[in-house]
Design a protein around this motif. Sequence first.
Motif, short mmCIF file in Angstrom:
data_model
loop_
_atom_site.label_atom_id
_atom_site.label_comp_id
_atom_site.label_asym_id
_atom_site.label_seq_id
_atom_site.Cartn_x
_atom_site.Cartn_y
_atom_site.Cartn_z
N LEU A 216 9.69 -53.92 -52.31
CA LEU A 216 9.16 -52.98 -51.31
C LEU A 216 8.07 -52.09 -51.91
O LEU A 216 7.08 -51.76 -51.25
CB LEU A 216 10.30 -52.12 -50.74
N SER A 217 8.28 -51.69 -53.17
CA SER A 217 7.29 -50.82 -53.83
C SER A 217 5.93 -51.52 -53.91
O SER A 217 4.88 -50.90 -53.66
CB SER A 217 7.76 -50.44 -55.22
N LYS A 218 5.93 -52.80 -54.27
CA LYS A 218 4.66 -53.55 -54.35
C LYS A 218 4.02 -53.66 -52.97
O LYS A 218 2.80 -53.51 -52.83
CB LYS A 218 4.93 -54.95 -54.92
N THR A 219 4.86 -53.91 -51.98
CA THR A 219 4.34 -54.05 -50.61
C THR A 219 3.70 -52.75 -50.14
O THR A 219 2.57 -52.75 -49.60
CB THR A 219 5.49 -54.43 -49.64
N TYR A 220 4.37 -51.62 -50.38
CA TYR A 220 3.85 -50.34 -49.89
C TYR A 220 2.66 -49.84 -50.71
O TYR A 220 1.77 -49.16 -50.19
CB TYR A 220 4.97 -49.30 -49.85
N ALA A 221 2.65 -50.20 -51.99
CA ALA A 221 1.49 -49.84 -52.82
C ALA A 221 0.23 -50.56 -52.31
O ALA A 221 -0.85 -49.97 -52.19
CB ALA A 221 1.76 -50.19 -54.28
N LYS A 222 0.42 -51.83 -52.00
CA LYS A 222 -0.70 -52.61 -51.46
C LYS A 222 -1.11 -52.08 -50.08
O LYS A 222 -2.30 -51.97 -49.77
CB LYS A 222 -0.30 -54.09 -51.35
N GLU A 223 -0.12 -51.73 -49.29
CA GLU A 223 -0.38 -51.19 -47.94
C GLU A 223 -1.18 -49.90 -48.03
O GLU A 223 -2.13 -49.70 -47.25
CB GLU A 223 0.96 -50.93 -47.24
N TYR A 224 -0.81 -49.04 -48.99
CA TYR A 224 -1.54 -47.77 -49.13
C TYR A 224 -3.00 -48.01 -49.53
O TYR A 224 -3.92 -47.38 -48.99
CB TYR A 224 -0.86 -46.88 -50.17
N GLN A 225 -3.19 -48.92 -50.49
CA GLN A 225 -4.56 -49.20 -50.96
C GLN A 225 -5.42 -49.79 -49.83
O GLN A 225 -6.59 -49.45 -49.70
CB GLN A 225 -4.51 -50.16 -52.15
N GLU A 226 -4.81 -50.66 -49.02
CA GLU A 226 -5.55 -51.24 -47.89
C GLU A 226 -5.89 -50.17 -46.86
O GLU A 226 -7.00 -50.16 -46.30
CB GLU A 226 -4.73 -52.36 -47.25
N LYS A 227 -4.93 -49.27 -46.63
CA LYS A 227 -5.18 -48.18 -45.66
C LYS A 227 -6.27 -47.26 -46.19
O LYS A 227 -7.17 -46.84 -45.44
CB LYS A 227 -3.88 -47.39 -45.44
N MET A 228 -6.19 -46.94 -47.47
CA MET A 228 -7.20 -46.06 -48.08
C MET A 228 -8.59 -46.70 -47.98
O MET A 228 -9.58 -46.05 -47.61
CB MET A 228 -6.85 -45.81 -49.54
N MET A 229 -8.64 -48.02 -48.30
CA MET A 229 -9.92 -48.71 -48.24
C MET A 229 -10.46 -48.75 -46.80
O MET A 229 -11.66 -48.57 -46.56
CB MET A 229 -9.77 -50.13 -48.78
N SER A 230 -9.55 -48.98 -45.85
CA SER A 230 -9.96 -49.02 -44.44
C SER A 230 -10.54 -47.67 -44.02
O SER A 230 -11.57 -47.61 -43.33
CB SER A 230 -8.75 -49.38 -43.57
N ASP A 231 -9.88 -46.59 -44.45
CA ASP A 231 -10.38 -45.24 -44.12
C ASP A 231 -11.76 -44.99 -44.74
O ASP A 231 -12.64 -44.40 -44.10
CB ASP A 231 -9.39 -44.18 -44.60
N ILE A 232 -11.91 -45.42 -45.99
CA ILE A 232 -13.20 -45.21 -46.67
C ILE A 232 -14.31 -46.00 -45.96
O ILE A 232 -15.41 -45.49 -45.74
CB ILE A 232 -13.10 -45.65 -48.14
N LEU A 233 -13.98 -47.25 -45.60
CA LEU A 233 -15.00 -48.09 -44.94
C LEU A 233 -15.40 -47.50 -43.58
O LEU A 233 -16.57 -47.55 -43.19
CB LEU A 233 -14.47 -49.51 -44.76
N LYS A 234 -14.42 -46.94 -42.87
CA LYS A 234 -14.74 -46.30 -41.59
C LYS A 234 -15.65 -45.11 -41.83
O LYS A 234 -16.59 -44.86 -41.08
CB LYS A 234 -13.45 -45.84 -40.89
N ASN A 235 -15.37 -44.39 -42.90
CA ASN A 235 -16.14 -43.18 -43.21
C ASN A 235 -17.59 -43.52 -43.59
O ASN A 235 -18.54 -42.88 -43.13
CB ASN A 235 -15.46 -42.42 -44.35
N ILE A 236 -17.75 -44.55 -44.41
CA ILE A 236 -19.11 -44.87 -44.87
C ILE A 236 -19.91 -45.63 -43.81
O ILE A 236 -21.12 -45.78 -43.93
CB ILE A 236 -19.09 -45.70 -46.17
N SER A 237 -19.21 -46.13 -42.78
CA SER A 237 -19.91 -46.87 -41.72
C SER A 237 -20.44 -45.95 -40.63
O SER A 237 -21.15 -46.40 -39.73
CB SER A 237 -18.95 -47.90 -41.09
N LYS A 238 -20.09 -44.66 -40.71
CA LYS A 238 -20.53 -43.72 -39.67
C LYS A 238 -22.02 -43.50 -39.73
O LYS A 238 -22.60 -43.49 -40.82
CB LYS A 238 -19.80 -42.39 -39.85
#
Length: 238
Positions: A216-238
Amino acid sequence: MIVILVILSVLLFAFTFIFAKSTWQYILTVIFGIVFIGSVVLMEMNYAHHFGMEKETTTKEVSLVSSADAENLKILLYQPVGTKGDKVYLYKTTPTQKKVSQTGTDHVTNTVKTTDTDKATLETKTTRWVYKDSFYDLLFGISGNNKEFDSRKNTFYLPSDWLELSTDQAKKLGEEMSAKKDTLEADIKKYVADKLKEEITKDPSIATNKDKQTELSKTYAKEYQEKMMSDILKNISK
């Protein structure tokens, strides 16, 4: 060959036209005149409309590596050009390549598609004009237009974990990643710990199951990184 034909026909036309005295000499004059005009017309048709030629398309495929030196990120860069949405793509084919290669825009079409494979590739289809056969090669070969470039179609096939970013977006991404670098590890730990608490609340047996916690730890660590990357991409695409 066609140039020699033009020169000979015009010289012979002029010679027979000046010195013709009999009927057969006048006929020769007409024939040489027709050959001269016909040769010039054929030259013009070859030059303007590729008479005696046909299109030949060759296909080349190369593997791609990330265009940008960003850790754990696979990026295909592009540079917007003009006002019609055209893009020049910047790519690398080997990890040791120091300068990026770039596509063109003049008679060049660039397309990016997502592929189900884990390998990024670039397929290039180049179309050139070539002589239909050896006769036309002999006739127009001196023109030097064999293998003349007509068009190029580049298709980038990118796995789902690749990013297509402009050079400006890539620069902002680097800045955002640097800003989060110092707190990233702590943020991941907190996110994973919170998620594990939720899971244990739902299923208390997880509290004593180390293998399940690791999974579960590996799954959630990956999930957090994907969420963080998604947020960053949304931010830089503005």
